[in-house]
Design an enzyme around this catalytic site. Structure first.
Site, PDB file in Angstrom:
ATOM      1  N   LEU A  58      62.225  24.570 -11.118  1.00  0.00           N
ATOM      2  CA  LEU A  58      62.650  24.566 -12.492  1.00  0.00           C
ATOM      3  C   LEU A  58      63.422  25.542 -12.817  1.00  0.00           C
TER       4      LEU A  58
ATOM      5  N   TYR B 186      52.212  16.920  -1.847  1.00  0.00           N
ATOM      6  CA  TYR B 186      52.650  18.242  -1.507  1.00  0.00           C
ATOM      7  C   TYR B 186      51.497  19.300  -1.362  1.00  0.00           C
TER       8      TYR B 186
ATOM      9  N   ASN C 179      55.683  26.278 -19.779  1.00  0.00           N
ATOM     10  CA  ASN C 179      56.982  25.575 -19.601  1.00  0.00           C
ATOM     11  C   ASN C 179      57.899  25.927 -20.407  1.00  0.00           C
TER      12      ASN C 179
ATOM     13  N   THR D 284      50.005  28.000  -0.830  1.00  0.00           N
ATOM     14  CA  THR D 284      50.242  27.828  -2.056  1.00  0.00           C
ATOM     15  C   THR D 284      48.953  27.869  -3.094  1.00  0.00           C
ATOM     16  N   ASP D 285      49.117  28.344  -4.343  1.00  0.00           N
ATOM     17  CA  ASP D 285      47.924  28.220  -5.089  1.00  0.00           C
ATOM     18  C   ASP D 285      47.692  26.672  -5.564  1.00  0.00           C
ATOM     19  N   GLU D 286      48.437  25.949  -5.365  1.00  0.00           N
ATOM     20  CA  GLU D 286      48.327  24.434  -5.808  1.00  0.00           C
ATOM     21  C   GLU D 286      47.403  23.839  -4.912  1.00  0.00           C
TER      22      GLU D 286
ATOM     23  N   GLU E 298      58.174  21.443   3.684  1.00  0.00           N
ATOM     24  CA  GLU E 298      58.668  20.526   2.694  1.00  0.00           C
ATOM     25  C   GLU E 298      57.826  21.260   1.466  1.00  0.00           C
ATOM     26  N   SER E 299      58.761  21.678   0.295  1.00  0.00           N
ATOM     27  CA  SER E 299      57.996  22.493  -0.645  1.00  0.00           C
ATOM     28  C   SER E 299      58.179  21.842  -2.045  1.00  0.00           C
TER      29      SER E 299
ATOM     30  N   ALA F 162      57.749  27.533   7.047  1.00  0.00           N
ATOM     31  CA  ALA F 162      58.676  26.419   7.020  1.00  0.00           C
ATOM     32  C   ALA F 162      57.683  25.226   6.553  1.00  0.00           C
TER      33      ALA F 162
ATOM     34  N   ASN G 142      53.771  30.532  -8.204  1.00  0.00           N
ATOM     35  CA  ASN G 142      55.180  30.118  -8.399  1.00  0.00           C
ATOM     36  C   ASN G 142      56.062  31.221  -8.164  1.00  0.00           C
TER      37      ASN G 142
ATOM     38  N   LYS H  73      49.463  20.926   2.113  1.00  0.00           N
ATOM     39  CA  LYS H  73      49.258  22.166   2.257  1.00  0.00           C
ATOM     40  C   LYS H  73      47.993  22.475   2.456  1.00  0.00           C
TER      41      LYS H  73
HETATM   42  P1  NAD Z   1      62.021  26.052   0.860  1.00  0.00           P
HETATM   43  O1  NAD Z   1      61.971  24.486   0.631  1.00  0.00           O
HETATM   44  O2  NAD Z   1      63.062  26.876   0.123  1.00  0.00           O
HETATM   45  O3  NAD Z   1      62.170  26.307   2.244  1.00  0.00           O
HETATM   46  C1  NAD Z   1      61.372  25.732   3.223  1.00  0.00           C
HETATM   47  C2  NAD Z   1      62.308  26.089   4.694  1.00  0.00           C
HETATM   48  O4  NAD Z   1      61.693  25.295   5.750  1.00  0.00           O
HETATM   49  C3  NAD Z   1      63.715  25.416   4.932  1.00  0.00           C
HETATM   50  O5  NAD Z   1      64.605  26.580   5.232  1.00  0.00           O
HETATM   51  C4  NAD Z   1      63.711  24.310   5.588  1.00  0.00           C
HETATM   52  O6  NAD Z   1      64.988  24.208   6.508  1.00  0.00           O
HETATM   53  C5  NAD Z   1      62.409  24.580   6.706  1.00  0.00           C
HETATM   54  N1  NAD Z   1      62.079  23.671   7.167  1.00  0.00           N
HETATM   55  C6  NAD Z   1      61.510  22.406   6.520  1.00  0.00           C
HETATM   56  N2  NAD Z   1      61.101  21.569   7.500  1.00  0.00           N
HETATM   57  C7  NAD Z   1      61.107  22.112   8.561  1.00  0.00           C
HETATM   58  C8  NAD Z   1      60.735  21.824  10.009  1.00  0.00           C
HETATM   59  N3  NAD Z   1      60.138  20.673  10.208  1.00  0.00           N
HETATM   60  N4  NAD Z   1      60.936  22.749  11.031  1.00  0.00           N
HETATM   61  C9  NAD Z   1      61.457  23.842  10.735  1.00  0.00           C
HETATM   62  N5  NAD Z   1      62.099  24.351   9.406  1.00  0.00           N
HETATM   63  C10 NAD Z   1      61.686  23.366   8.635  1.00  0.00           C
HETATM   64  O7  NAD Z   1      60.533  26.707   0.451  1.00  0.00           O
HETATM   65  P2  NAD Z   1      60.256  27.802  -0.311  1.00  0.00           P
HETATM   66  O8  NAD Z   1      59.988  27.682  -1.616  1.00  0.00           O
HETATM   67  O9  NAD Z   1      61.011  28.978   0.371  1.00  0.00           O
HETATM   68  O10 NAD Z   1      58.592  28.056   0.358  1.00  0.00           O
HETATM   69  C11 NAD Z   1      58.224  28.699   1.771  1.00  0.00           C
HETATM   70  C12 NAD Z   1      56.918  28.573   2.088  1.00  0.00           C
HETATM   71  O11 NAD Z   1      55.940  29.049   1.092  1.00  0.00           O
HETATM   72  C13 NAD Z   1      56.287  27.016   1.823  1.00  0.00           C
HETATM   73  O12 NAD Z   1      55.168  26.989   3.078  1.00  0.00           O
HETATM   74  C14 NAD Z   1      55.661  26.891   0.653  1.00  0.00           C
HETATM   75  O13 NAD Z   1      54.604  25.896   0.535  1.00  0.00           O
HETATM   76  C15 NAD Z   1      55.043  28.367   0.141  1.00  0.00           C
HETATM   77  N6  NAD Z   1      55.120  28.655  -1.186  1.00  0.00           N
HETATM   78  C16 NAD Z   1      56.083  28.568  -1.957  1.00  0.00           C
HETATM   79  C17 NAD Z   1      56.113  28.977  -3.215  1.00  0.00           C
HETATM   80  C18 NAD Z   1      57.400  28.752  -4.159  1.00  0.00           C
HETATM   81  O14 NAD Z   1      57.057  29.006  -5.368  1.00  0.00           O
HETATM   82  N7  NAD Z   1      58.500  28.312  -3.733  1.00  0.00           N
HETATM   83  C19 NAD Z   1      54.732  29.589  -3.799  1.00  0.00           C
HETATM   84  C20 NAD Z   1      53.813  29.628  -3.054  1.00  0.00           C
HETATM   85  C21 NAD Z   1      53.945  29.211  -1.709  1.00  0.00           C
HETATM   86  O1  DAU Z   2      52.422  27.181  -7.449  1.00  0.00           O
HETATM   87  C1  DAU Z   2      53.189  27.304  -6.242  1.00  0.00           C
HETATM   88  C2  DAU Z   2      54.202  26.253  -6.147  1.00  0.00           C
HETATM   89  O2  DAU Z   2      55.319  26.287  -7.131  1.00  0.00           O
HETATM   90  C3  DAU Z   2      54.732  26.034  -4.633  1.00  0.00           C
HETATM   91  O3  DAU Z   2      53.932  26.093  -3.730  1.00  0.00           O
HETATM   92  C4  DAU Z   2      55.888  24.991  -4.646  1.00  0.00           C
HETATM   93  O4  DAU Z   2      56.475  24.876  -3.478  1.00  0.00           O
HETATM   94  C5  DAU Z   2      56.833  25.241  -5.845  1.00  0.00           C
HETATM   95  O5  DAU Z   2      57.855  24.260  -5.756  1.00  0.00           O
HETATM   96  C6  DAU Z   2      55.994  25.305  -7.068  1.00  0.00           C
HETATM   97  O6  DAU Z   2      55.599  24.201  -7.502  1.00  0.00           O
HETATM   98  P1  DAU Z   2      55.876  23.396  -9.124  1.00  0.00           P
HETATM   99  O7  DAU Z   2      55.774  22.201  -9.120  1.00  0.00           O
HETATM  100  O8  DAU Z   2      54.923  24.407 -10.067  1.00  0.00           O
HETATM  101  O9  DAU Z   2      57.305  24.038  -9.565  1.00  0.00           O
HETATM  102  P2  DAU Z   2      58.740  23.406 -10.075  1.00  0.00           P
HETATM  103  O10 DAU Z   2      59.614  24.524 -10.194  1.00  0.00           O
HETATM  104  O11 DAU Z   2      59.007  22.079  -9.407  1.00  0.00           O
HETATM  105  O12 DAU Z   2      58.017  23.161 -11.414  1.00  0.00           O
HETATM  106  C7  DAU Z   2      57.671  24.126 -12.548  1.00  0.00           C
HETATM  107  C8  DAU Z   2      57.098  23.652 -13.753  1.00  0.00           C
HETATM  108  O13 DAU Z   2      58.174  22.996 -14.439  1.00  0.00           O
HETATM  109  C9  DAU Z   2      56.254  22.370 -13.462  1.00  0.00           C
HETATM  110  O14 DAU Z   2      55.025  22.269 -14.395  1.00  0.00           O
HETATM  111  C10 DAU Z   2      56.933  21.133 -13.568  1.00  0.00           C
HETATM  112  C11 DAU Z   2      58.015  21.670 -14.643  1.00  0.00           C
HETATM  113  N1  DAU Z   2      59.316  20.866 -14.564  1.00  0.00           N
HETATM  114  C12 DAU Z   2      60.026  21.042 -13.374  1.00  0.00           C
HETATM  115  C13 DAU Z   2      61.071  20.500 -12.921  1.00  0.00           C
HETATM  116  C14 DAU Z   2      61.709  20.432 -11.721  1.00  0.00           C
HETATM  117  C15 DAU Z   2      59.961  20.282 -15.609  1.00  0.00           C
HETATM  118  O15 DAU Z   2      59.295  20.410 -16.622  1.00  0.00           O
HETATM  119  N2  DAU Z   2      61.148  19.753 -15.261  1.00  0.00           N
HETATM  120  C16 DAU Z   2      61.888  19.765 -14.128  1.00  0.00           C
HETATM  121  O16 DAU Z   2      62.939  19.213 -14.056  1.00  0.00           O
END
Ligand code: NAD
Ligand code: DAU
Length: 348
Positions: A196, A156, A255, A131-133, A85-86, A83, A185, A160
């Site tokens: 994206l 963000y 990208n 996350t790798d960020e 904010e992502s 869980a 990602n 994390k």
């Molecule tokens: P997401 O935003 O799709 O989902 C987040 C979930 O957490 C949602 O279901 C939301 O309702 C819930 N949530 C948010 N705040 C909450 C709270 N206060 N209490 C209970 N639930 C809550 O996120 P995601 O992309 O599935 O990412 C999940 C995890 O993986 C995160 O911790 C993120 O940092 C990590 N992560 C994401 C990526 C990626 O590319 N998306 C990559 C690496 C790590």
């Molecule tokens: O690396 C892991 C992370 O990847 C996770 O921890 C995050 O939760 C997840 O959101 C993601 O972060 P990014 O910022 O890399 O993902 P995003 O999809 O927002 O953007 C990917 C790339 O595309 C980034 O370089 C920004 C660019 N972008 C993104 C959006 C939304 C654009 O150029 N235009 C856009 O409208």
């Protein structure tokens, strides 16, 4: 028998993980705790919601009192904490909600686990999904390893990074059994179209501009979401207590190159001339603090635990685009209401 608390199980990665665990381990009870923010959607779990080994509990991870009662009620012995904010762009607009959920929420789960397990840590595990960020940004060469120094740049990634530090602090101070993974990602089905790939697929379908930040030269390392869920499964069962594992697919894309692959695939599947939607590409103001390049070295996970990605990127993109085209109702539902406001605020 295990009673596993998965937090954020109604989100993108969480729903894939919950589905995997519920189907693969009928002997485990999977308790999905999610407060259902804009990113949480129980529709993502329709196919498994009736299963006997699955329970959904609506709860904010920051609500320590309620979290404690859930540990008690379901006799939780393991936590897989997703869980959060992502979305980086939202964190730039509202850093406080990221500190609240990602830092205070993680702290509240750690405290509940510590108090509930304190008499006997044996067989218990707090698995933190990160996350790798947190590692910051790379130049043209090199990879993030598990020992790369933390250097977060966005609210963000700072939140994390802070949550990772709290998890390790609970291990060092109270002996809490923990493991952490840091993944690159993800892409695949059920991803909220603020990120994206689903955002661009949706805009191509609807002939809307494709807002490319800066020159489109930032590099991300893309992994199919099911492979992330598989990696979490492996680390949960075989990972060494106290260790960190990087997860990634050695799959870097600039990208703009990735966007062109998505455009070609959507065009082909919609029987448009391949590449014709490139006219929608619109270069816009860069994201503040935009990290140039992420690239994960996941060789520890491969060498020690035997995990490897199962899918080539081309196949993953085909599957992903097809899923969004086949699930238009899902996309229409999640992009109605608040999404329109968010979109206007971010892109106009
Ligand atoms: P997401 O935003 O799709 O989902 C987040 C979930 O957490 C949602 O279901 C939301 O309702 C819930 N949530 C948010 N705040 C909450 C709270 N206060 N209490 C209970 N639930 C809550 O996120 P995601 O992309 O599935 O990412 C999940 C995890 O993986 C995160 O911790 C993120 O940092 C990590 N992560 C994401 C990526 C990626 O590319 N998306 C990559 C690496 C790590
Ligand atoms: O690396 C892991 C992370 O990847 C996770 O921890 C995050 O939760 C997840 O959101 C993601 O972060 P990014 O910022 O890399 O993902 P995003 O999809 O927002 O953007 C990917 C790339 O595309 C980034 O370089 C920004 C660019 N972008 C993104 C959006 C939304 C654009 O150029 N235009 C856009 O409208």
């Amino acid at each position: 028998m295990k009673n596993i608390l998965v937090t954020g199980g109604a989100g993108f990665i969480g729903s894939h993980l919950v589905r995997l665990l519920v189907n693969k381990y009928p002997q485990y009870h999977i308790v999905n705790m999610d407060v259902l923010t804009y990113a949480g959607n129980l529709e993502n779990l329709k196919d498994i919601e009736h299963k006997e080994n699955y329970t959904f509990v609506k709860c904010d991870i920051c609500d320590l009192k309620k979290v404690k009662t859930i540990f008690n009620e379901y006799n939780i012995d393991s936590v897989i904490h997703l869980a959060a904010e992502s979305h980086v762009d939202r964190s730039i607009e509202d850093p406080f909600s990221f500190a609240q959920t990602n830092v205070m929420g993680t702290l509240s789960l750690l405290q509940a686990a510590k108090e509930y397990w304190i008499d006997n840590y044996s067989g218990k595990l707090f698995y933190h999904v990160s996350t790798d960020e947190v590692y910051g940004s790379l130049g043209d060469d090199g990879f993030f390893t598990e020992t790369t120094k933390y250097d977060p740049h966005s609210p963000y990634s700072a939140s994390k990074a802070s949550s990772d530090h709290f998890v390790r602090a609970f291990a060092d101070t109270y002996g809490l059994p923990i493991v952490i993974s840091n993944c690159s990602n993800n892409y695949g089905s059920y991803q909220f179209p603020e990120k994206l790939i689903p955002l661009f697929i949706n805009n191509i379908i609807n002939n809307k501009p494709l807002p490319v930040y800066g020159k489109g030269e930032n590099v991300r390392d893309w992994l199919f979401v099911n492979d992330h869920a598989r990696a979490i499964d492996v680390i949960f069962h075989k990972g060494k207590l106290g260790d960190t594992y990087n997860i990634g697919g050695f799959n870097e894309w600039k990208n703009i190159d990735l966007i062109k692959v998505i455009i070609k695939t959507v065009d082909r599947m919609l029987a448009r001339e391949e590449g014709s939607s490139e006219k929608l590409i619109t270069y816009v103001t860069d994201r503040a603090g935009h990290d140039l390049r992420y690239a994960i070295d996941s060789s520890k996970l491969k060498n020690e635990l035997g995990w490897e990605p199962s899918l080539q990127f081309e196949e993953g993109v085909e599957k992903t685009v097809k899923w969004y085209l086949d699930n238009k109702e899902w996309m229409d539902r999640v992009t109605s209401g608040d999404y329109q406001e968010y979109y206007k605020k971010t892109y106009n």
